[in-house]
Design a protein around this motif. Structure first.
Motif, mmCIF file in Angstrom:
data_model
loop_
_atom_site.group_PDB
_atom_site.id
_atom_site.type_symbol
_atom_site.label_atom_id
_atom_site.label_comp_id
_atom_site.label_asym_id
_atom_site.label_seq_id
_atom_site.Cartn_x
_atom_site.Cartn_y
_atom_site.Cartn_z
ATOM 1 N N CYS A 39 20.337 84.013 7.313
ATOM 2 C CA CYS A 39 19.657 83.565 6.104
ATOM 3 C C CYS A 39 20.234 82.224 5.672
ATOM 4 C CB CYS A 39 19.806 84.609 4.995
ATOM 5 S SG CYS A 39 18.767 84.247 3.578
ATOM 6 N N ARG A 102 15.401 83.711 13.560
ATOM 7 C CA ARG A 102 15.117 83.883 12.130
ATOM 8 C C ARG A 102 14.866 82.524 11.493
ATOM 9 N NH1 ARG A 102 13.678 83.395 7.971
ATOM 10 N NH2 ARG A 102 14.043 84.559 6.062
ATOM 11 N N ARG A 108 12.569 88.676 12.145
ATOM 12 C CA ARG A 108 13.299 88.974 10.924
ATOM 13 C C ARG A 108 13.939 90.342 11.092
ATOM 14 N NH1 ARG A 108 10.541 92.557 7.591
ATOM 15 N NH2 ARG A 108 8.384 92.892 8.177
ATOM 16 N N GLU A 110 14.863 94.102 9.250
ATOM 17 C CA GLU A 110 14.455 94.990 8.167
ATOM 18 C C GLU A 110 15.226 96.292 8.302
ATOM 19 O OE1 GLU A 110 10.167 95.461 8.162
ATOM 20 O OE2 GLU A 110 10.302 97.343 9.211
ATOM 21 N N ARG A 111 15.485 96.919 7.180
ATOM 22 C CA ARG A 111 16.237 98.170 7.189
ATOM 23 C C ARG A 111 15.275 99.328 7.378
ATOM 24 N NH1 ARG A 111 21.304 98.693 6.848
ATOM 25 N NH2 ARG A 111 21.602 96.721 5.812
ATOM 26 N N VAL A 117 19.402 98.813 11.125
ATOM 27 C CA VAL A 117 18.750 97.506 11.028
ATOM 28 C C VAL A 117 17.876 97.313 12.252
ATOM 29 C CG1 VAL A 117 19.138 95.009 10.932
ATOM 30 C CG2 VAL A 117 20.644 96.557 9.668
ATOM 31 N N TYR A 119 15.225 94.633 14.364
ATOM 32 C CA TYR A 119 14.659 93.309 14.565
ATOM 33 C C TYR A 119 13.162 93.516 14.726
ATOM 34 C CZ TYR A 119 19.373 91.560 15.663
ATOM 35 O OH TYR A 119 20.696 91.198 15.632
ATOM 36 N N ARG A 125 4.404 90.215 4.803
ATOM 37 C CA ARG A 125 4.450 91.598 4.342
ATOM 38 C C ARG A 125 3.161 91.898 3.592
ATOM 39 N NH1 ARG A 125 10.368 93.481 2.769
ATOM 40 N NH2 ARG A 125 11.457 92.406 4.419
ATOM 41 N N ALA A 131 8.657 87.678 4.688
ATOM 42 C CA ALA A 131 9.908 88.433 4.727
ATOM 43 C C ALA A 131 11.040 87.623 4.123
ATOM 44 C CB ALA A 131 10.243 88.783 6.169
#
Length: 133
Positions: A39, A102, A108, A110-111, A117, A119, A125, A131
């Protein structure tokens, strides 16, 4: 030969670096001083301005970044913990490849509901929001 205090690899004395009281290989020193950062708004801005559209960015992929991108596209999602063994690469290398993808807004993280986690492809979204990091 000396042993890297972080990864445990044998390193020749001329390639070892003393960091405080520890001896590290150059790779581990770089990871500690500048870890992969997925990030990073400036890196995203730079990637957008230099790569152009998503299609141009995909054509520019090489090596591990391309293999990780292709794997996620093929499967739809890949658990972060599984990616290194699926790609035959180290965890650090996969983290760096993911950070690059990324920044290019191609993948990205996401949990999942179980807390792991994943990929996943970078796409909008529901509701049109992109995202977040």
């Amino acid at each position: 030969m000396v042993i890297c205090a972080r990864c445990g690899r044998e390193v020749s004395p001329e390639d070892a670096v003393r960091q405080g009281s520890r001896v590290l290989c150059e790779d581990c020193l770089m990871d500690e001083m500048r870890p992969a950062k997925a990030c990073d708004p400036w890196a995203v801005r730079h990637a957008r301005s230099s790569m152009g559209s998503g299609a141009e960015a995909v054509r520019a992929l090489r090596g591990l970044e391309k293999r990780l991108y292709d794997l996620v596209q093929e499967r739809g999602a890949v658990q972060k913990d599984d990616a290194p063994k699926l790609l035959g690469a180290g965890e650090r290398e996969v983290d760096r490849a993911f950070a690059t993808l990324r920044h290019m807004e191609l993948l990205r993280a996401e949990r999942a509901s179980d807390g792991s986690v994943l990929y996943v492809p970078f796409r909008s979204r529901p509701g049109g929001h992109t995202a977040a990091c």
